[in-house]
Design a protein around this motif. Structure first.
Motif, PDB file in Angstrom:
ATOM      1  N   ALA A   1       0.825  -1.209   0.000  1.00  0.00           N
ATOM      2  CA  ALA A   1       0.000   0.000   0.000  1.00  0.00           C
ATOM      3  C   ALA A   1       0.856   1.255   0.000  1.00  0.00           C
ATOM      4  CB  ALA A   1      -0.936  -0.005   1.209  1.00  0.00           C
ATOM      5  N   ILE A   2       1.943   1.234   0.781  1.00  0.00           N
ATOM      6  CA  ILE A   2       2.833   2.394   0.839  1.00  0.00           C
ATOM      7  C   ILE A   2       3.508   2.610  -0.509  1.00  0.00           C
ATOM      8  CG2 ILE A   2       4.995   3.239   1.849  1.00  0.00           C
ATOM      9  CD1 ILE A   2       4.093   1.902   4.482  1.00  0.00           C
ATOM     10  N   LEU A   3       3.957   1.538  -1.129  1.00  0.00           N
ATOM     11  CA  LEU A   3       4.641   1.662  -2.410  1.00  0.00           C
ATOM     12  C   LEU A   3       3.683   2.026  -3.538  1.00  0.00           C
ATOM     13  CD1 LEU A   3       7.082  -1.388  -2.193  1.00  0.00           C
ATOM     14  CD2 LEU A   3       7.588   1.023  -1.768  1.00  0.00           C
ATOM     15  N   ALA A   4       2.398   1.666  -3.387  1.00  0.00           N
ATOM     16  CA  ALA A   4       1.418   1.939  -4.444  1.00  0.00           C
ATOM     17  C   ALA A   4       0.883   3.368  -4.402  1.00  0.00           C
ATOM     18  CB  ALA A   4       0.254   0.956  -4.353  1.00  0.00           C
ATOM     19  N   ALA A   5       0.855   3.978  -3.224  1.00  0.00           N
ATOM     20  CA  ALA A   5       0.320   5.334  -3.103  1.00  0.00           C
ATOM     21  C   ALA A   5       1.235   6.310  -3.831  1.00  0.00           C
ATOM     22  CB  ALA A   5       0.189   5.725  -1.631  1.00  0.00           C
TER      23      ALA A   5
END
Length: 435
Positions: free
Chosen positions: A365-369
């Motif tokens: 999720a962190i890398l996708a935001a």
């Protein structure tokens, strides 16, 4: 309390900056669980360095107000401040912060996740180091879902969330269908509401910096938000921010909670949470589009340019955000509780991944935001749940107060949208926008 690890921590501190005479450092921080652990373990730093720490621990909105006032006026009240991914580049550009890219080779800057590091930099220079980072996702009570024959998709939609909240809502047993941030503030209710607007296809401004709040996308988002909280939320939702909702969920009073991934370490810790064994998680819900549904944030430690104790302050930053500190928290508080979202080594450590069932989902999720691509339409700003311009702190706070007023029934959705539109247009015009 365990204070092990001095040899390694001492090496990090020595590498970051030469020991000076003992100082008393005043630290302003937020009353989130990870920072409370930092304060609890800080005698290890004091013992290793001889420095003393004076803690000013504040609620999120109060922290932001106090720190902003102090740094803008060069008041010099604080030597170390807890700031976020919104303020850091702006304050770095204004030369209000001391650069912190000189903490030494032992600090291992390459170990910091690139999106997190980039979000705390201005023109390639790092102005704060991340203590923890987060996106947002969906916590839910799998026992309540199973009792109602419900299944949470890996990628839920807001139709899924609405139907589930309705099904599991049981106020007679003090179990509410959903908890969401209602407390007004650009980093409180608007952190969530902005992602809701994004996924409904809305935005704050168009490419000419015209305000785009009084639009169908914002109306859809706000209408759903009010529907969820007024019909399936806890009483007094307009007073609940991150910490209040975290406590409600951990006590078993919420069926669904959409909030920061960083809270997972608390919710899945059986020493803190009554629902550690009955909680599951899914991605942040989506609506019309899948962009901007999960926010991008880091709580970081920075040094005001007005501090006269920068060398000693850098020693603390090197300690509190190091790989060795993560190890210390894991051994002292349990691996599920280590600060998440900042270092690659944390997610490569089997002690953490085995203790934290959410680790891979959080990292993804962190890398996708993507703060540079968080809206359906092209926009002139960066930021997922905020707009990276100095004026947004005031705009977001004012809009958040109006959203809270709508939540408490003081005005209709249409009245709220018009009020927010007019107030934001006025502020932007005074600031020299649209351009």
């Amino acid at each position: 309390m365990k204070v092990s690890g001095f040899p390694v921590l001492g090496a990090v501190l020595l590498a970051s900056t030469a020991f000076a005479h003992a100082e008393t450092l005043t630290i302003a921080t937020v009353n989130n669980s990870d920072m409370i652990i930092m304060q609890k373990l800080s005698p290890a730093f004091e013992q290793a360095t001889g420095h003393k720490l004076n803690w000013v621990v504040l609620e999120e909105n109060v922290l932001r107000q106090r720190v902003t006032t102090d740094i803008a006026t060069e008041g010099g009240q604080f030597d170390i401040i807890t700031i976020g991914a919104y303020e850091t580049p702006i304050w770095g550009a204004a030369e209000w912060l001391t650069p912190v890219d000189d903490l030494g080779d032992a600090y291992d800057y390459d170990d910091i996740l690139e999106p997190v590091k980039n979000g705390l930099s201005y023109e390639g220079k790092l102005f704060a180091v991340p203590f923890y980072a987060e996106s947002s996702f969906t916590f839910y009570r799998k026992d309540l879902f199973e009792a109602k024959g419900l299944t949470m998709p890996e990628q839920p939609t807001y139709d899924d969330i609405l139907a589930a909240a309705k099904a599991i809502h049981d106020p007679a047993s003090n179990t509410y269908g959903i908890c969401l941030r209602g407390k007004p503030g650009w980093g409180e209710n608007m952190a969530y509401v902005s992602t809701l607007v994004n996924t409904f296809g809305g935005k704050w401004f168009d490419m000419e910096w015209n305000t785009t709040i009084n639009t169908p996308e914002w109306k859809q988002a706000l209408t759903l938000y009010l529907d969820l909280l007024n019909n399936y939320g806890p009483p007094g939702a307009a007073s609940n921010g991150h910490n209040e909702n975290r406590a409600l969920f951990a006590s078993g009073n919420c069926g669904i909670w959409i909030d920061a991934t960083s809270a997972a370490g608390y919710i899945f810790n059986p020493n803190e949470s009554k629902v550690a064994d009955t909680t599951a998680f899914a991605k942040a819900p989506i609506a019309a589009v899948d962009k901007g549904a999960g926010w991008a944030w880091a709580w970081a430690l920075g040094i005001p340019a007005s501090s006269q104790k920068a060398d000693a302050a850098k020693q603390f930053l090197a300690w509190a955000t190091s790989k060795e500190y993560v190890e210390m928290v894991g051994e002292s508080e349990g691996w599920v509780s280590v600060p998440p979202g900042t270092r690659k080594s944390t997610y490569a450590n089997p002690k953490y991944t085995e203790a934290a069932p959410f680790a891979d989902t959080v990292l993804a999720a962190i890398l996708a935001a993507d703060p540079a691509d968080a809206t359906k339409d092209e926009v002139p700003y960066t930021g997922v749940q905020f707009v990276a311009i100095p004026e947004f702190q005031g705009i977001g706070t004012q809009v958040g107060q109006t959203v809270a007023a709508a939540l408490t029934g003081q005005m209709s959705v249409d009245q709220a949208l018009q009020t927010m539109q007019s107030a934001t247009e006025r502020t932007m015009k005074q600031a020299g926008y649209p351009k």
